[in-house]
Each structure stands twice: as structure tokens, then as C-alpha cells.
Design a protein around this motif. Structure first.
Motif, PDB file in Angstrom:
ATOM      1  N   GLY A 161       0.800  -1.209   0.000  1.00  0.00           N
ATOM      2  CA  GLY A 161       0.000   0.000   0.000  1.00  0.00           C
ATOM      3  C   GLY A 161       0.837   1.265   0.000  1.00  0.00           C
ATOM      4  O   GLY A 161       0.304   2.369  -0.079  1.00  0.00           O
ATOM      5  N   LYS A 162       2.143   1.112   0.126  1.00  0.00           N
ATOM      6  CA  LYS A 162       3.054   2.259   0.144  1.00  0.00           C
ATOM      7  C   LYS A 162       4.007   2.106  -1.041  1.00  0.00           C
ATOM      8  O   LYS A 162       3.568   1.977  -2.161  1.00  0.00           O
ATOM      9  N   ILE A 163       5.312   2.101  -0.769  1.00  0.00           N
ATOM     10  CA  ILE A 163       6.295   1.789  -1.807  1.00  0.00           C
ATOM     11  C   ILE A 163       6.573   0.294  -1.655  1.00  0.00           C
ATOM     12  O   ILE A 163       7.423  -0.121  -0.889  1.00  0.00           O
ATOM     13  N   ALA A 164       5.782  -0.497  -2.370  1.00  0.00           N
ATOM     14  CA  ALA A 164       5.779  -1.947  -2.175  1.00  0.00           C
ATOM     15  C   ALA A 164       6.966  -2.645  -2.836  1.00  0.00           C
ATOM     16  O   ALA A 164       7.353  -3.728  -2.411  1.00  0.00           O
ATOM     17  N   ILE A 165       7.504  -2.048  -3.887  1.00  0.00           N
ATOM     18  CA  ILE A 165       8.675  -2.616  -4.559  1.00  0.00           C
ATOM     19  C   ILE A 165       9.723  -1.519  -4.723  1.00  0.00           C
ATOM     20  O   ILE A 165       9.400  -0.336  -4.781  1.00  0.00           O
ATOM     21  N   SER A 166      10.952  -1.930  -4.790  1.00  0.00           N
ATOM     22  CA  SER A 166      12.034  -0.971  -4.950  1.00  0.00           C
ATOM     23  C   SER A 166      11.919  -0.261  -6.291  1.00  0.00           C
ATOM     24  O   SER A 166      11.618  -0.894  -7.301  1.00  0.00           O
TER      25      SER A 166
END
Length: 118
Positions: free
Chosen positions: A57-62
Motif C-alpha cells: 500500500g506504500k512503496i511496495a517494490i524498490s
């Protein structure tokens, strides 16, 4: 969360601008990096983007960075989740400013130090 991250990775790889950029005639002049991917856990606690804002729900992947070897240009692909909205469906302006700041700092660091991040 792992299944969602894998789905996001697949969507990232399928993005038309990324695919076109990877297939461009000058593709050999570029490299790819994944900032925050290998940040040690003890350092994540003190990092807004690599720690606090990381997760479902945020920065889920780099983020994915495509950068020229000569450091003249880079592209950054970032997935930002709904939990980081300032208003429904609108990413918070302060977060956008932070991401822009970090991407510009990366360019300045690479150009002035002659180094690369991976």
C-alpha cells in the motif's frame, strides 16, 4: 504482500515506456539499478523512503532506475500505493517532492562523485 509485490514487478516490466527504452538503439549506453533493494535492516529504520514508507500500500517494490553510463540522464520508475495518498487517488505532494528530491540527489551524486548505485 509477496504475491502483490510479484504482481507489481510484472506490471513494471510490462510498462510500455520501460519496454521501449530497453529496446532503444542506445540501450547499451544505459544500466539499471534498484535503489533501496539492499539497504540493511538497521539502516532502514532511519530512512523515510527505504524504511518508513516501504511496504504494501506504500512503496511496495524498490524503484527501478535506468541511468546513462555517462550520468547525463536517468529515468526512475516508482510504484506508489494508495496508503500514500493525500486525497483519494492523489499522491501526497510532499511525498512527490521527496521522491523528486531523492532522484535529483542521485543524479548529482553520480555526476559529482563519478559513482553508481546498485
Amino acid at each position: 504482500a509477496l504475491a502483490h509485490a510479484a504482481e507489481l514487478e510484472a506490471e513494471l516490466d510490462a510498462l510500455a515506456p520501460l519496454r521501449a527504452h530497453r529496446a532503444a538503439s542506445d540501450a547499451g549506453e544505459w544500466y539499471e539499478a534498484r535503489p533501496y533493494l539492499n539497504v540493511p535492516e538497521d539502516r532502514r529504520a532511519h530512512s523515510l523512503t527505504a524504511g518508513t514508507l516501504k511496504g504494501p500500500g506504500k512503496i511496495a517494490i524498490s524503484p527501478l532506475v535506468r541511468a546513462r553510463h555517462d550520468a547525463k540522464e536517468n529515468w526512475m520508475f516508482i510504484h506508489v500505493g494508495r496508503a500514500l495518498c493525500g486525497h483519494e487517488g492523489v499522491i501526497h505532494g510532499g511525498l512527490l517532492a521527496t521522491l523528486l528530491d531523492e532522484s535529483l540527489a542521485r543524479v548529482v551524486s553520480v555526476r559529482s562523485l563519478g559513482c553508481s548505485f546498485g
